[in-house]
Design an enzyme around this catalytic site. Sequence first.
Site, PDB file in Angstrom:
ATOM      1  N   GLY A  11       0.776  -1.236   0.000  1.00  0.00           N
ATOM      2  CA  GLY A  11       0.000   0.000   0.000  1.00  0.00           C
ATOM      3  C   GLY A  11       0.807   1.285   0.000  1.00  0.00           C
ATOM      4  O   GLY A  11       0.321   2.324   0.445  1.00  0.00           O
ATOM      5  N   SER A  12       2.028   1.249  -0.563  1.00  0.00           N
ATOM      6  CA  SER A  12       2.790   2.504  -0.579  1.00  0.00           C
ATOM      7  C   SER A  12       2.199   3.496  -1.586  1.00  0.00           C
ATOM      8  O   SER A  12       2.235   4.709  -1.370  1.00  0.00           O
ATOM      9  CB  SER A  12       4.277   2.254  -0.857  1.00  0.00           C
ATOM     10  OG  SER A  12       4.486   1.836  -2.172  1.00  0.00           O
ATOM     11  N   ASN A  13       1.620   2.989  -2.672  1.00  0.00           N
ATOM     12  CA  ASN A  13       0.939   3.898  -3.605  1.00  0.00           C
ATOM     13  C   ASN A  13      -0.344   4.443  -2.982  1.00  0.00           C
ATOM     14  O   ASN A  13      -0.686   5.615  -3.187  1.00  0.00           O
ATOM     15  CB  ASN A  13       0.651   3.190  -4.929  1.00  0.00           C
ATOM     16  CG  ASN A  13       1.867   3.167  -5.835  1.00  0.00           C
ATOM     17  OD1 ASN A  13       2.271   4.207  -6.360  1.00  0.00           O
ATOM     18  ND2 ASN A  13       2.484   2.006  -5.991  1.00  0.00           N
ATOM     19  N   ARG A  90      -5.167  -8.774  -8.701  1.00  0.00           N
ATOM     20  CA  ARG A  90      -6.094  -9.605  -9.463  1.00  0.00           C
ATOM     21  C   ARG A  90      -6.467  -8.933 -10.768  1.00  0.00           C
ATOM     22  O   ARG A  90      -6.509  -7.712 -10.852  1.00  0.00           O
ATOM     23  CB  ARG A  90      -7.380  -9.842  -8.669  1.00  0.00           C
ATOM     24  CG  ARG A  90      -7.165 -10.791  -7.540  1.00  0.00           C
ATOM     25  CD  ARG A  90      -8.391 -10.934  -6.691  1.00  0.00           C
ATOM     26  NE  ARG A  90      -8.063 -11.776  -5.564  1.00  0.00           N
ATOM     27  CZ  ARG A  90      -8.017 -13.101  -5.606  1.00  0.00           C
ATOM     28  NH1 ARG A  90      -8.345 -13.740  -6.714  1.00  0.00           N
ATOM     29  NH2 ARG A  90      -7.667 -13.787  -4.546  1.00  0.00           N
ATOM     30  N   HIS A 108       1.528   0.538 -13.128  1.00  0.00           N
ATOM     31  CA  HIS A 108       2.328  -0.654 -13.447  1.00  0.00           C
ATOM     32  C   HIS A 108       3.811  -0.273 -13.479  1.00  0.00           C
ATOM     33  O   HIS A 108       4.171   0.742 -14.071  1.00  0.00           O
ATOM     34  CB  HIS A 108       1.885  -1.246 -14.790  1.00  0.00           C
ATOM     35  CG  HIS A 108       2.610  -2.514 -15.117  1.00  0.00           C
ATOM     36  ND1 HIS A 108       2.340  -3.700 -14.482  1.00  0.00           N
ATOM     37  CD2 HIS A 108       3.635  -2.768 -15.972  1.00  0.00           C
ATOM     38  CE1 HIS A 108       3.162  -4.629 -14.936  1.00  0.00           C
ATOM     39  NE2 HIS A 108       3.950  -4.098 -15.848  1.00  0.00           N
TER      40      HIS A 108
HETATM   41  C1  GRF Z   1       3.782  -1.354  -7.314  1.00  0.00           C
HETATM   42  O1  GRF Z   1       5.067  -1.590  -7.824  1.00  0.00           O
HETATM   43  C2  GRF Z   1       2.782  -1.218  -8.435  1.00  0.00           C
HETATM   44  O2  GRF Z   1       3.309  -0.610  -9.566  1.00  0.00           O
HETATM   45  C3  GRF Z   1       2.428  -2.638  -8.729  1.00  0.00           C
HETATM   46  O3  GRF Z   1       2.406  -3.276  -7.475  1.00  0.00           O
HETATM   47  C4  GRF Z   1       3.241  -2.572  -6.559  1.00  0.00           C
HETATM   48  C5  GRF Z   1       2.393  -2.181  -5.402  1.00  0.00           C
HETATM   49  O4  GRF Z   1       3.123  -1.560  -4.379  1.00  0.00           O
HETATM   50  N1  GRF Z   1       1.184  -2.718  -9.473  1.00  0.00           N
HETATM   51  P1  GRF Z   1       2.356  -0.854  -3.191  1.00  0.00           P
HETATM   52  O5  GRF Z   1       1.403  -1.895  -2.615  1.00  0.00           O
HETATM   53  O6  GRF Z   1       1.649   0.341  -3.726  1.00  0.00           O
HETATM   54  O7  GRF Z   1       3.427  -0.481  -2.202  1.00  0.00           O
END
Ligand code: GRF
Length: 215
Positions: A11-13, A90, A108
């Site tokens: 969940g860093s994004n 998913r 991505h």
């Molecule tokens: C990220 O590298 C994103 O691009 C990919 O999965 C990873 C998720 O990282 N789809 P986070 O859970 O947001 O830290």
Amino acid sequence: MNLGILVSGRGSNLQAIIDAVRFGKLKDRISLVISDREGVQAIERCKRHAVPYKVIKRRDYASKEDFERAMVSALKAEGVELVVLAGFMRVLTKTFLSAFPMKVINIHPSLIPAFQGLRAQKQAVEYGVLYSGCTVHFVAEEVDNGPVIIQACVPVIPGDTEESLSERILRYEHRILPQAIKWISEGRVKVYGRKVIVEGARYGQLPFNPDLEDF
Ligand code: GRF
């Protein structure tokens, strides 16, 4: 805009979006986070910041369609207008996507169409490319495909491992994802078939194309 965010792990994004909202850079509301897994770090982040979340697990449903319908109902109940896949592991089918036409975006960790699918950073290191990066795109039914909104170009350095490259790319992910959300929220993202134009954005720069404005 009411945002729905789908996660599966760290969940860093998600955190980058939470912070953008907290610090007033995004005027949007995180109406619901859905995790398909229990006990993940993304849920801890929701708790810490009082962001509403639900765990909806595939195995609690008889079919993938039922699972997707449950997610759609939960998101619609909160008035979600844009769905952000932020590390959601998913593949969504028509059942989900038709409920939010051109309203689902994904981050991505490669310059798509290169290195689609799982472990894109490992694929890039093994291939030996000298640039990889990350992409925010609308979600089409094909995996890691669909019209591209913004990409960031990230160098690959001799000695890079999957981990070191992932870490370098991730810092860029955290900037392009909130930026793409902001542009959509401002109504500036126009889709013409496979092509996307962000109205008023500055194109032609590196490493971000179009260039960042707010992040
Ligand atoms: C990220 O590298 C994103 O691009 C990919 O999965 C990873 C998720 O990282 N789809 P986070 O859970 O947001 O830290």
